[in-house]
Design an enzyme around this catalytic site. Structure first.
Site: not given
Ligand code: GDP
Ligand code: IMO
Ligand code: MG
Length: 443
Positions: A12-14, A16, A39, A331, A415
């Site tokens: 997660g948190d890539e 997306k 999420a 990133k 970025g």
């Molecule tokens: P998601 O859950 O996959 O949508 O990702 P998150 O929003 O939780 O976390 C990704 C973080 O990386 C966010 O704070 C974005 O603003 C940041 N981000 C995304 N792409 C880039 C990038 O190419 N460079 C940097 N420095 N930050 C980025």
């Molecule tokens: P996005 O869409 C990162 C993790 C939680 C925990 C595990 C189970 O932003 O990438 P849950 O509440 O779903 O039962 O928790 O999954 N987790 C995430 N980690 N990004 C997310 O979503 C997550 N959604 C759940 O931290 O380890």
């Molecule tokens: Mg996220």
């Protein structure tokens, strides 16, 4: 190419949210198929940070339709808060622009309470969930106790289901020293939620079928990541839904043939929130540096994210499981702040070298990552927007990564802003066909 799936290839948190927001302009509908408000998808809209939890990130484009499929679990209070928050920043989301499935499951007040009990019961082995009631709501779906969105619109059904659930759940709550819940106030609150939700509610499967017949295109927005998938992730340290490509068909009521292509989003290093195995985790100053430069704090809970080196073994697994056609690398700019870069391409386990990922924690906790070290490239890619300007050293790193994952990279995020993106034009054109033109010309 009609319908594209965007999926996270790690924990997660890539990034997306950013990638979906960028690609959304080339599609008609943006659909979530699993998960809930666990999420947190971050998008920068004219320099302002917006975090979406339940509503698809594509909603920030005023001419797009967002879809919330039956595969999601919906906390109505969180849903309305998100709508209100969007309104406060000038994003009006009327019912004609957001569709919610009749068959999605509803998170009830007892779900987070039961989750807390379950997490406490696990003690040191707690999953570290987001405590949003996600797991217990999916449990109720599988156990056939769940309350669905359509039930909120049928007062007598709703009351009966709440009564039946409380007769059972109150026994558990009380056994763990919690007060029992009463039907009346919950019924009144959720009936009102139903009234407010009603204009958004549709048979999503039938709706999407008609949209597809009318020639409309869909961007499927995955939440979480492959390694958090209930079946294929690092069980039991996973979320409770199918975040992999398989979830699209069941979570939206579509034929799997409707996924025309798959884009995997992969961060240039790894992060994880909550507990569970993480072979390349860095518990040292380099990990702290990645967290600092990458601003790695949970978009949903604000918890610090664990950080580590890129793991090609895990990402290769994600590509294979989902048939990833093209990768979006996010990133890489963060790595520029480090003295050197490492990436894991194999694990050593019980004296032999593993190149295939095994999802069991007791294996992953005992592997030793084998790393390749890279020099940080000369010249910065931060905010770059054109392929020709990519530094030679970065291209070498990219080629290595593509070879290891046996998958080409088509998008490089440079970025946080929507426009901080580099396309490998011929690959994007091949993947998106006519749809690519709009993106490439507008960029
Ligand atoms: P998601 O859950 O996959 O949508 O990702 P998150 O929003 O939780 O976390 C990704 C973080 O990386 C966010 O704070 C974005 O603003 C940041 N981000 C995304 N792409 C880039 C990038 O190419 N460079 C940097 N420095 N930050 C980025
Ligand atoms: P996005 O869409 C990162 C993790 C939680 C925990 C595990 C189970 O932003 O990438 P849950 O509440 O779903 O039962 O928790 O999954 N987790 C995430 N980690 N990004 C997310 O979503 C997550 N959604 C759940 O931290 O380890
Ligand atoms: Mg996220």
């Amino acid at each position: 190419m009609n319908n594209l799936l965007v999926i996270g290839t790690q924990w997660g948190d890539e990034g997306k949210g950013k990638i979906v927001d960028f690609l959304a302009s080339a599609f008609d509908l943006i659909a979530r198929y699993q998960g809930g408000h666990n999420a947190g998808h971050t998008v920068y809209l004219e320099g302002k940070k917006v975090v979406l939890h339940l509503i698809p990130a594509g909603i920030l484009h005023p001419d797009k339709i967002g879809v919330i499929g039956n595969g999601l679990v919906i906390d109505p209070a969180a849903f309305f808060k998100e709508l209100d928050d969007l309104k406060s920043i000038g994003v009006e989301v009327e019912a004609k622009r957001l569709v919610v499935s009749r068959s999605a499951q509803v998170i009830m007040p007892y779900h987070p309470l039961l989750e807390k009990i379950s997490e406490t019961q696990r003690g040191k082995k707690m999953i570290g969930t987001t405590c949003r009631g996600i797991g217990p709501c999916y449990e109720d779906k599988a156990a056939r106790w769940g309350i669905r969105v359509a039930d909120l619109l049928e007062p007598s059904v709703l009351r009966e289901k709440i009564e039946e659930n409380l007769a059972f759940k109150n026994k558990i709550l009380q056994a763990f020293g919690q007060p029992a819940l009463e039907t009346g106030p919950i019924y009144e609150q959720y009936k009102r939620f139903g009234e407010r939700l009603a204009p958004f509610v549709k048979d999503v499967s039938a709706f999407l079928y008609e949209q597809i017949k009318a020639g409309k295109s869909i961007l499927f927005e995955g939440a979480q990541g492959v390694l958090l998938d209930l079946d294929h992730g690092t069980f039991p340290y996973v979320t409770s839904s199918s975040s992999t490509a398989g979830g699209v068909a069941t979570g939206l009521g579509l034929s799997p043939k409707q996924i025309t292509a798959v884009l995997g989003v992969t961060k240039a290093y790894c992060t994880r929130v909550g507990s569970g195995p993480f072979p390349t985790e860095l518990k040292d100053e380099t990990g702290a540096q990645l967290a600092r430069i990458g601003d790695e704090f949970g978009a949903t809970t604000g918890r610090p994210r664990r950080c580590g080196w890129f793991d090609a073994v895990a990402a290769r697994y994600a590509c294979r499981l989902n048939g990833v056609d093209l990768l979006a690398l996010t990133k890489p700019d963060v790595l520029e702040g480090l003295p050197e870069i490492k990436a894991c391409y194999a694990y050593e386990y019980k004296g032999s070298k593993l190149k295939d990922f095994l999802s069991d924690p007791y294996v992953l906790d005992n592997v030793r990552p084998v790393y390749r070290t890279f020099k940080v490239w000369e010249g910065s890619i931060h905010h770059l927007r054109s392929e020709e300007k990519l530094p030679a050293g970065f291209i070498d790193y990219l080629k290595w990564l593509e070879d290891e994952l046996e998958t080409p990279v088509g998008i490089i995020s440079t970025g946080v802003d929507r426009e901080d993106i580099v396309f490998v034009e011929d690959r994007i054109s091949r993947l998106l066909g006519d749809r690519a033109e709009e993106l490439l010309v507008g960029h």
